[in-house]
Design an enzyme around this catalytic site. Structure first.
Site, PDB file in Angstrom:
ATOM      1  N   ASN A   8     -12.104  37.710 -49.992  1.00  0.00           N
ATOM      2  CA  ASN A   8     -13.452  37.481 -49.453  1.00  0.00           C
ATOM      3  C   ASN A   8     -13.660  35.992 -49.209  1.00  0.00           C
ATOM      4  O   ASN A   8     -14.765  35.556 -48.914  1.00  0.00           O
ATOM      5  CB  ASN A   8     -14.520  37.993 -50.433  1.00  0.00           C
ATOM      6  CG  ASN A   8     -14.604  39.503 -50.406  1.00  0.00           C
ATOM      7  OD1 ASN A   8     -14.597  40.126 -49.342  1.00  0.00           O
ATOM      8  ND2 ASN A   8     -14.657  40.110 -51.585  1.00  0.00           N
ATOM      9  N   ALA A  10     -13.881  32.924 -47.245  1.00  0.00           N
ATOM     10  CA  ALA A  10     -14.098  32.676 -45.817  1.00  0.00           C
ATOM     11  C   ALA A  10     -13.082  31.683 -45.256  1.00  0.00           C
ATOM     12  O   ALA A  10     -12.627  31.817 -44.112  1.00  0.00           O
ATOM     13  CB  ALA A  10     -15.513  32.152 -45.606  1.00  0.00           C
ATOM     14  N   HIS A  11     -12.704  30.700 -46.076  1.00  0.00           N
ATOM     15  CA  HIS A  11     -11.762  29.678 -45.628  1.00  0.00           C
ATOM     16  C   HIS A  11     -10.382  30.301 -45.341  1.00  0.00           C
ATOM     17  O   HIS A  11      -9.773  30.058 -44.300  1.00  0.00           O
ATOM     18  CB  HIS A  11     -11.666  28.584 -46.691  1.00  0.00           C
ATOM     19  CG  HIS A  11     -10.627  27.560 -46.398  1.00  0.00           C
ATOM     20  ND1 HIS A  11     -10.846  26.524 -45.510  1.00  0.00           N
ATOM     21  CD2 HIS A  11      -9.354  27.433 -46.833  1.00  0.00           C
ATOM     22  CE1 HIS A  11      -9.757  25.800 -45.437  1.00  0.00           C
ATOM     23  NE2 HIS A  11      -8.828  26.330 -46.233  1.00  0.00           N
ATOM     24  N   LYS A  12      -9.919  31.146 -46.303  1.00  0.00           N
ATOM     25  CA  LYS A  12      -8.618  31.809 -46.115  1.00  0.00           C
ATOM     26  C   LYS A  12      -8.656  32.735 -44.898  1.00  0.00           C
ATOM     27  O   LYS A  12      -7.703  32.795 -44.116  1.00  0.00           O
ATOM     28  CB  LYS A  12      -8.277  32.657 -47.347  1.00  0.00           C
ATOM     29  CG  LYS A  12      -7.630  31.919 -48.501  1.00  0.00           C
ATOM     30  CD  LYS A  12      -7.096  32.934 -49.504  1.00  0.00           C
ATOM     31  CE  LYS A  12      -6.520  32.306 -50.743  1.00  0.00           C
ATOM     32  NZ  LYS A  12      -6.020  33.303 -51.709  1.00  0.00           N
ATOM     33  N   ASP A  68       0.003  37.119 -53.213  1.00  0.00           N
ATOM     34  CA  ASP A  68      -0.072  36.631 -54.584  1.00  0.00           C
ATOM     35  C   ASP A  68       0.827  35.406 -54.665  1.00  0.00           C
ATOM     36  O   ASP A  68       1.925  35.392 -54.102  1.00  0.00           O
ATOM     37  CB  ASP A  68       0.384  37.705 -55.574  1.00  0.00           C
ATOM     38  CG  ASP A  68      -0.081  37.393 -56.988  1.00  0.00           C
ATOM     39  OD1 ASP A  68      -1.131  36.740 -57.153  1.00  0.00           O
ATOM     40  OD2 ASP A  68       0.601  37.794 -57.947  1.00  0.00           O
ATOM     41  N   GLY A 149      -6.476  24.313 -57.873  1.00  0.00           N
ATOM     42  CA  GLY A 149      -5.401  24.747 -58.770  1.00  0.00           C
ATOM     43  C   GLY A 149      -4.513  23.588 -59.207  1.00  0.00           C
ATOM     44  O   GLY A 149      -4.992  22.540 -59.627  1.00  0.00           O
ATOM     45  N   LYS A 171      -1.485  20.070 -45.523  1.00  0.00           N
ATOM     46  CA  LYS A 171      -0.983  20.982 -46.565  1.00  0.00           C
ATOM     47  C   LYS A 171      -0.567  22.305 -45.943  1.00  0.00           C
ATOM     48  O   LYS A 171       0.504  22.827 -46.218  1.00  0.00           O
ATOM     49  CB  LYS A 171      -2.051  21.186 -47.644  1.00  0.00           C
ATOM     50  CG  LYS A 171      -1.571  22.131 -48.753  1.00  0.00           C
ATOM     51  CD  LYS A 171      -2.618  22.452 -49.792  1.00  0.00           C
ATOM     52  CE  LYS A 171      -2.168  23.650 -50.621  1.00  0.00           C
ATOM     53  NZ  LYS A 171      -3.187  24.179 -51.519  1.00  0.00           N
ATOM     54  N   HIS A 176       3.468  26.909 -49.084  1.00  0.00           N
ATOM     55  CA  HIS A 176       3.921  28.272 -49.352  1.00  0.00           C
ATOM     56  C   HIS A 176       3.080  29.304 -48.601  1.00  0.00           C
ATOM     57  O   HIS A 176       3.595  30.139 -47.872  1.00  0.00           O
ATOM     58  CB  HIS A 176       3.829  28.510 -50.868  1.00  0.00           C
ATOM     59  CG  HIS A 176       2.551  27.979 -51.473  1.00  0.00           C
ATOM     60  ND1 HIS A 176       2.200  26.661 -51.383  1.00  0.00           N
ATOM     61  CD2 HIS A 176       1.511  28.587 -52.096  1.00  0.00           C
ATOM     62  CE1 HIS A 176       1.018  26.471 -51.958  1.00  0.00           C
ATOM     63  NE2 HIS A 176       0.579  27.635 -52.390  1.00  0.00           N
ATOM     64  N   ARG A 177       1.723  29.205 -48.736  1.00  0.00           N
ATOM     65  CA  ARG A 177       0.867  30.202 -48.096  1.00  0.00           C
ATOM     66  C   ARG A 177       0.944  30.083 -46.580  1.00  0.00           C
ATOM     67  O   ARG A 177       1.042  31.082 -45.871  1.00  0.00           O
ATOM     68  CB  ARG A 177      -0.574  30.043 -48.574  1.00  0.00           C
ATOM     69  CG  ARG A 177      -1.388  31.336 -48.504  1.00  0.00           C
ATOM     70  CD  ARG A 177      -2.793  31.202 -49.084  1.00  0.00           C
ATOM     71  NE  ARG A 177      -3.025  29.935 -49.723  1.00  0.00           N
ATOM     72  CZ  ARG A 177      -2.869  29.705 -51.026  1.00  0.00           C
ATOM     73  NH1 ARG A 177      -2.525  30.685 -51.824  1.00  0.00           N
ATOM     74  NH2 ARG A 177      -3.071  28.511 -51.530  1.00  0.00           N
TER      75      ARG A 177
HETATM   76  P1  IMP Z   1      -3.567  33.305 -55.807  1.00  0.00           P
HETATM   77  O1  IMP Z   1      -2.534  34.389 -55.867  1.00  0.00           O
HETATM   78  O2  IMP Z   1      -3.682  32.679 -54.437  1.00  0.00           O
HETATM   79  O3  IMP Z   1      -4.889  33.742 -56.365  1.00  0.00           O
HETATM   80  O4  IMP Z   1      -3.042  32.126 -56.770  1.00  0.00           O
HETATM   81  C1  IMP Z   1      -2.872  32.294 -58.155  1.00  0.00           C
HETATM   82  C2  IMP Z   1      -2.966  30.947 -58.858  1.00  0.00           C
HETATM   83  O5  IMP Z   1      -1.889  30.099 -58.447  1.00  0.00           O
HETATM   84  C3  IMP Z   1      -4.241  30.153 -58.551  1.00  0.00           C
HETATM   85  O6  IMP Z   1      -5.275  30.483 -59.442  1.00  0.00           O
HETATM   86  C4  IMP Z   1      -3.777  28.713 -58.735  1.00  0.00           C
HETATM   87  O7  IMP Z   1      -3.798  28.366 -60.098  1.00  0.00           O
HETATM   88  C5  IMP Z   1      -2.343  28.773 -58.278  1.00  0.00           C
HETATM   89  N1  IMP Z   1      -2.227  28.421 -56.847  1.00  0.00           N
HETATM   90  C6  IMP Z   1      -2.074  29.281 -55.809  1.00  0.00           C
HETATM   91  N2  IMP Z   1      -1.988  28.639 -54.656  1.00  0.00           N
HETATM   92  C7  IMP Z   1      -2.104  27.330 -54.954  1.00  0.00           C
HETATM   93  C8  IMP Z   1      -2.098  26.143 -54.148  1.00  0.00           C
HETATM   94  O8  IMP Z   1      -1.984  26.160 -52.911  1.00  0.00           O
HETATM   95  N3  IMP Z   1      -2.242  24.983 -54.811  1.00  0.00           N
HETATM   96  C9  IMP Z   1      -2.383  24.903 -56.165  1.00  0.00           C
HETATM   97  N4  IMP Z   1      -2.405  25.975 -56.948  1.00  0.00           N
HETATM   98  C10 IMP Z   1      -2.264  27.183 -56.349  1.00  0.00           C
END
Ligand code: IMP
Length: 191
Positions: A8, A10-12, A68, A149, A171, A176-177
């Site tokens: 949910n 909005a940025h993602k 994830d 994070g 970034k 990764h994302r």
């Molecule tokens: P999620 O699966 O995107 O919710 O990420 C799980 C957890 O990994 C987050 O709560 C952060 O602690 C860490 N994390 C995920 N992506 C990033 C990022 O791009 N930068 C820093 N921490 C991240």
């Protein structure tokens, strides 16, 4: 064609919509009527991503994808990995997580690490997995105020600054994302 993204945020959503283009309409969880928390209890990133996508598919019957992410630190045997959000506490306490990571890394010479995103897609009932990885190193202290994070503690390979010192665009170009989303977008657009 509509496709649900398991978020949910909005940025993602905006970022993914831009990357995927206009052949698909990216819809949030709320917009497709999923308001409850989706369980994330699997032992791997892939397991969690698939479990989330399967949950949405069984609830809505719509094509969907879920991600994830974990920070995998070489000297800690891949920790915190799938437990990255809940490393220090059961809540999502970024400050406590960073403190614990620095504590566990004290005196470690090998600072190598990676962020890894697993992305699960269910398209017309078929399951697909994509992965995005960025290698880098764990800094000895926090640098920068941006991001979220573990960003202030992670410098990607080939850069001296941390993710928290970069703009969102910088970034996204190497993260990764960003990598996982571009693989997904390429797959969708080649269908
Ligand atoms: P999620 O699966 O995107 O919710 O990420 C799980 C957890 O990994 C987050 O709560 C952060 O602690 C860490 N994390 C995920 N992506 C990033 C990022 O791009 N930068 C820093 N921490 C991240």
């Amino acid at each position: 064609m509509k496709i649900v993204f398991a978020t949910n945020n909005a940025h993602k959503l905006r970022e993914v919509q831009q990357t995927v283009g206009d052949k698909f309409e990216i819809v949030s969880l709320r917009e497709c009527g999923v308001v409850e928390d989706i369980p994330e209890n699997e032992p791997t990133l892939e397991g969690n991503a698939l479990a989330k996508a399967r949950y949405i598919y069984s609830r809505t019957g719509l094509s969907c994808f879920a991600d994830d992410t974990g920070l995998e630190v070489d000297a800690l045997g891949g920790e915190p990995g799938v437990r990255s959000a809940r490393y220090a506490t059961d809540g999502h306490d970024d400050e406590a997580n960073k403190r614990l990571l620095l504590e566990r890394m004290e005196g470690k010479e090998n600072r190598g690490a990676q962020f890894r995103t697993a992305m699960a897609l269910i398209l017309d009932g078929e399951e697909y997995l994509f992965e995005g990885v960025v290698r880098g190193k764990i800094l000895t202290k926090e640098c920068g105020n941006g991001g979220f994070g573990y960003d202030p503690l992670f410098a990607p390979e080939g850069h001296s600054e941390s993710f928290a010192e970069m703009s969102a665009e910088e970034k996204n170009a190497i993260s990764h994302r960003g990598r996982a989303v571009r693989k997904l977008a390429e797959f969708l657009n080649n269908r």
